[in-house]
Scaffold this motif. Sequence first.
Motif, PDB file in Angstrom:
ATOM      1  N   THR A  39       0.837  -1.212   0.000  1.00 22.77           N
ATOM      2  CA  THR A  39       0.000   0.000   0.000  1.00 22.77           C
ATOM      3  C   THR A  39       0.863   1.251   0.000  1.00 22.77           C
ATOM      4  O   THR A  39       0.367   2.370   0.151  1.00 22.77           O
ATOM      5  N   ILE A  76      -4.998   2.186   6.240  1.00 26.79           N
ATOM      6  CA  ILE A  76      -4.937   1.767   4.834  1.00 26.79           C
ATOM      7  C   ILE A  76      -4.327   0.370   4.736  1.00 26.79           C
ATOM      8  O   ILE A  76      -4.835  -0.505   4.035  1.00 26.79           O
ATOM      9  N   GLU A 100      -6.466  12.426   0.434  1.00 24.58           N
ATOM     10  CA  GLU A 100      -6.006  11.207  -0.234  1.00 24.58           C
ATOM     11  C   GLU A 100      -6.141   9.994   0.669  1.00 24.58           C
ATOM     12  O   GLU A 100      -6.509   8.907   0.236  1.00 24.58           O
ATOM     13  N   ARG A 101      -5.804  10.194   1.952  1.00 21.83           N
ATOM     14  CA  ARG A 101      -5.866   9.052   2.860  1.00 21.83           C
ATOM     15  C   ARG A 101      -7.296   8.546   3.002  1.00 21.83           C
ATOM     16  O   ARG A 101      -7.536   7.343   3.040  1.00 21.83           O
ATOM     17  N   GLN A 103      -9.736   8.866   0.744  1.00 21.66           N
ATOM     18  CA  GLN A 103     -10.138   8.195  -0.500  1.00 21.66           C
ATOM     19  C   GLN A 103      -9.554   6.793  -0.580  1.00 21.66           C
ATOM     20  O   GLN A 103     -10.223   5.852  -0.999  1.00 21.66           O
ATOM     21  N   LEU A 104      -8.293   6.658  -0.207  1.00 18.04           N
ATOM     22  CA  LEU A 104      -7.651   5.340  -0.281  1.00 18.04           C
ATOM     23  C   LEU A 104      -8.311   4.351   0.673  1.00 18.04           C
ATOM     24  O   LEU A 104      -8.525   3.196   0.317  1.00 18.04           O
ATOM     25  N   TRP A 108     -10.112   0.761  -0.405  1.00 25.12           N
ATOM     26  CA  TRP A 108      -9.808  -0.582   0.110  1.00 25.12           C
ATOM     27  C   TRP A 108     -10.950  -1.121   0.970  1.00 25.12           C
ATOM     28  O   TRP A 108     -10.810  -2.139   1.621  1.00 25.12           O
ATOM     29  N   LYS A 291       0.262  10.629  -1.142  1.00 24.81           N
ATOM     30  CA  LYS A 291      -0.906  10.874  -0.288  1.00 24.81           C
ATOM     31  C   LYS A 291      -0.938  12.279   0.293  1.00 24.81           C
ATOM     32  O   LYS A 291      -1.861  12.616   1.010  1.00 24.81           O
TER      33      LYS A 291
END
Lengths: 315, 94
Positions: A39, A76, A100-101, A103-104, A108, A291
């Motif tokens: 990741t 994540i 970003e964190r 969305q990631l 997942w 990120k």
Amino acid sequence: MKYANLIESVGGTPLVGLPTLSPTPDVRLWAKLEDQNPTGSIKDRAALAMIEAAEAEGRLTPGCTILEPTSGNTGISMAMVAKLRGYRMVCVMPENTSEERRQLLRMWGAEIIPSPAAGGSNEAVRVAKGIAAENPDWVMLYQYGNPANAGAHYSGTGPEILADLPEVTHFVGGLGTTGTLMGVGRFFREHQPGVRIVAAEPRYGELVYGLRNLDEGFVPELYDESLIDARFSVGPRDAVRRVRELIESEGIFAGISTGAILHAALAQAAKSVKAGERADIVFVVCDGGWKYLSTGAYEGTLDEAEDALDGQLWA
Amino acid sequence: MAIEVRIPTILRTYTGGERAVESSGSSVAELIDSLESAHPGIKDRLVEDGADGPAVRRFVNIYVDDEDIRFTGALATELSESSTVVILPAVAGG
């Protein structure tokens, strides 16, 4: 290299020399590229180890829900493993973390419960403990107190470094859960006690320290002061300056916390040069910069970047 | 000699809201004593009696020139005129 599945590819990361940033032929810097985990962060090691330990203990069985307070990266990593192993993942994450964190995490498959920005991760821990009490069937792996977190670095990161660079003299890592430093520190204390263990701790803006009183401070249960030799506090300006220097001089695109770690590593390098001693200093590249692009750390002047990071949990 | 001491939000009740104050001392222990004279009550928030005498409280970190004093001699850590002292509560990461 070939692996049966993604999870098996965790760890075994490259150690690369930094010929431009190393001050002299006798004082050399080496980067452990943890961004090359599945990741993209060092947290894959801890997440996998904690989940496998809970499986071995019978605490985690298929269909279980995992709950974790996280500023993002551990969440994540856990979400990746949880998806492949069939668990539901719920993260408690402070509001002042990068988009970003979030969305990631959703990509997942994790669910996110926001915690207030003021107080940062301390507050996320508090909120998660409350949710865990209300949902006794959920499993909180609790990275701040889970020995498997440090264990991943004791059995993985530390031995990998020693195998690749037997002449290592210093290890510099980031201090968050303290898992990396405790695991690598204990490994070297036992196997090559001359190696000095240096911690770089991010210094955030005031919002993050906005506790109601000092008794609400937080020291991770994993933390054992005797396993480190020095601890530096690094603010956003130095972190951003170093992260830019790292890409400019060595081509490595790293996250902001890595800039803080490099700052401490360069300070150590300067001390070694001054003392006229040989040094092989290994530092951790915790993750790549991807990120954090929206944080403003990678554009504009240092003043602008520093202002943009104020109040954010940038590490 | 004047040394800049940065005060965290939760201790500014003792400094009249000031984010940073000037104090003096040749060690952190002396500096904290001078702080206490100017801002009564602050010392007790920073220092407690440990098994081996006075020690920095568990949830308080004190940095001299960005280095945690627990690794540089604790309260006996020496200060110079150019030192900067930062006091922060302990926070989590991860």
